[in-house]
Enzyme design. Structure first.
Site, PDB file in Angstrom:
ATOM      1  N   GLU A 248       0.824  -1.212   0.000  1.00 59.00           N
ATOM      2  CA  GLU A 248       0.000   0.000   0.000  1.00 59.00           C
ATOM      3  C   GLU A 248       0.858   1.262   0.000  1.00 59.00           C
ATOM      4  OE1 GLU A 248      -3.669  -1.698   2.719  1.00 59.00           O
ATOM      5  OE2 GLU A 248      -1.915  -0.832   3.714  1.00 59.00           O
TER       6      GLU A 248
ATOM      7  N   ASP B  37      -5.635  -5.082   8.840  1.00 58.11           N
ATOM      8  CA  ASP B  37      -6.910  -4.978   8.137  1.00 58.11           C
ATOM      9  C   ASP B  37      -6.747  -4.963   6.626  1.00 58.11           C
ATOM     10  OD1 ASP B  37      -8.925  -4.333  10.419  1.00 58.11           O
ATOM     11  OD2 ASP B  37      -7.183  -3.088  10.822  1.00 58.11           O
TER      12      ASP B  37
END
Length: 346
Positions: free
Chosen positions: A63, A234
């Protein structure tokens, strides 16, 4: 040709980050990061906000997390690969950068594997300071991996927690966590089950990394009046809490467009009400309203928190030797003559 001072970028390596933490003190740096996050959340509207840019695979996620307040730009690169532990690698690694918006020039490059653990813990404790029961002294720490000690120390430094009850399906992880917390001043209780760990706990922190829908906490494990800090790794398709717990809780989040994709609330309808933490910090919305309320911080991490952590590090390294100067930027005598600079270096 020697680079000019303006072409050198301070770089904080893992070694220097560890030196900095020991120099400043773990409690102090956790408190400083929490203070900076709260200040930045209080000026929420000044920031660019976007969900992180994620590249998912069967084994993990990579990410980018960008933001800017109009004066400084920051981003973090971070991965999450639960399988790495079995190969002797970190589940999460990261680095980050700050740049001057006016010039676009980087002003700091830093490791963020350690710094992410510090800021995640600081954010957890900051949220709990506003949401946990008054006078909370005992926390259950379910999931005793790489983040767990940071979480325990942050709750001690920021919230005054005195007892931590540890549980992990891997008993070696619990032993490791208990060993690392020895001498911290915390009363550490290793537990054999999750049910045992939550006994007498005012705060329950869940921190697991399995990339799947899981039920770390079942509905019958959560009594009235507790605060739940759900911080596990998550991503879409990854949860830790039974859905019924969410329906019984007042849910607080960082940035809903990101949390609805990656957090516990992905199990709920898109219009299920949640409260944004920046509104709580600013006093626009109340956090905990009564002693029997269940509060849930559905934490997924947000770019502003990393921005705050990087700015904290930038401030702390001033007038120290706890960074290296990197020759990252081309600096020709004539800004239009980049090719000439290359030729002259022959």
């Amino acid at each position: 040709m020697q680079p000019s001072e303006k072409a050198l970028v301070p770089f904080v390596s893992v070694d220097n980050m560890m030196r900095l933490v020991h120099h400043v003190g773990l409690d102090t740096i956790l408190v400083r990061i929490a203070e900076e996050i709260e200040k930045d959340f209080l000026r929420w509207d000044t920031f660019d906000k976007t969900p992180r840019v994620a590249s998912h695979s069967d084994v993990g996620v990579i990410e980018l997390m960008p933001t800017s307040d109009g004066e400084m730009y920051g981003f973090k690169y971070v991965n999450g690969h639960p399988k790495n532990t079995a190969d002797g690698l970190q589940t999460v690694t990261a680095f980050g950068l700050l740049a001057d918006v006016q010039t676009g020039y980087p002003v700091l490059l830093s490791e963020m594997t350690l710094l992410t653990a510090l800021r995640t813990a600081a954010m957890s404790a900051l949220a709990a300071k506003h949401l946990a029961p008054k006078g909370a002294k005992t926390m259950a720490m379910i999931g005793n991996g790489a983040q767990s000690e940071f979480q325990c120390r942050a709750f001690q430094a920021i919230c005054g927690i005195e007892t931590v009850r540890l549980y992990d399906i891997d008993r070696d992880a619990t032993s490791k966590c208990a060993r690392n917390l020895a001498g911290s001043g915390l009363y550490v209780v290793p537990c054999r089950t999750g049910e045992d760990a939550i006994t007498g706990a005012d705060i329950i922190t869940t921190c697991t990394a399995d990339k799947q829908y899981a039920t770390i906490l079942t509905d019958n494990m959560v009594g009235a009046g507790v605060h739940i800090n759900a911080i596990g790794g998550d991503c879409p398709g990854k949860t830790e809490l039974h859905k019924d717990i969410l329906h019984r809780s007042e849910i607080f989040v960082e940035y809903p467009p990101q949390t609805r994709v990656e957090g516990e609330i992905q199990a709920l309808a898109d219009d299920h009400p949640v409260t944004e933490l920046h509104d709580v910090f600013a006093g626009r919305t109340q956090g905990r309203t009564d002693d029997k309320q269940i509060t849930l911080f559905d934490s997924v991490g947000f770019a502003i928190e990393d921005f705050s952590a990087l700015r904290t590090v930038k401030s702390l390294i001033q007038d120290t030797n706890m960074y290296d100067d990197l020759d990252m930027l081309a600096d020709p005598d004539d800004p239009r003559d980049l090719f000439g600079m290359l030729q002259r270096a022959k």
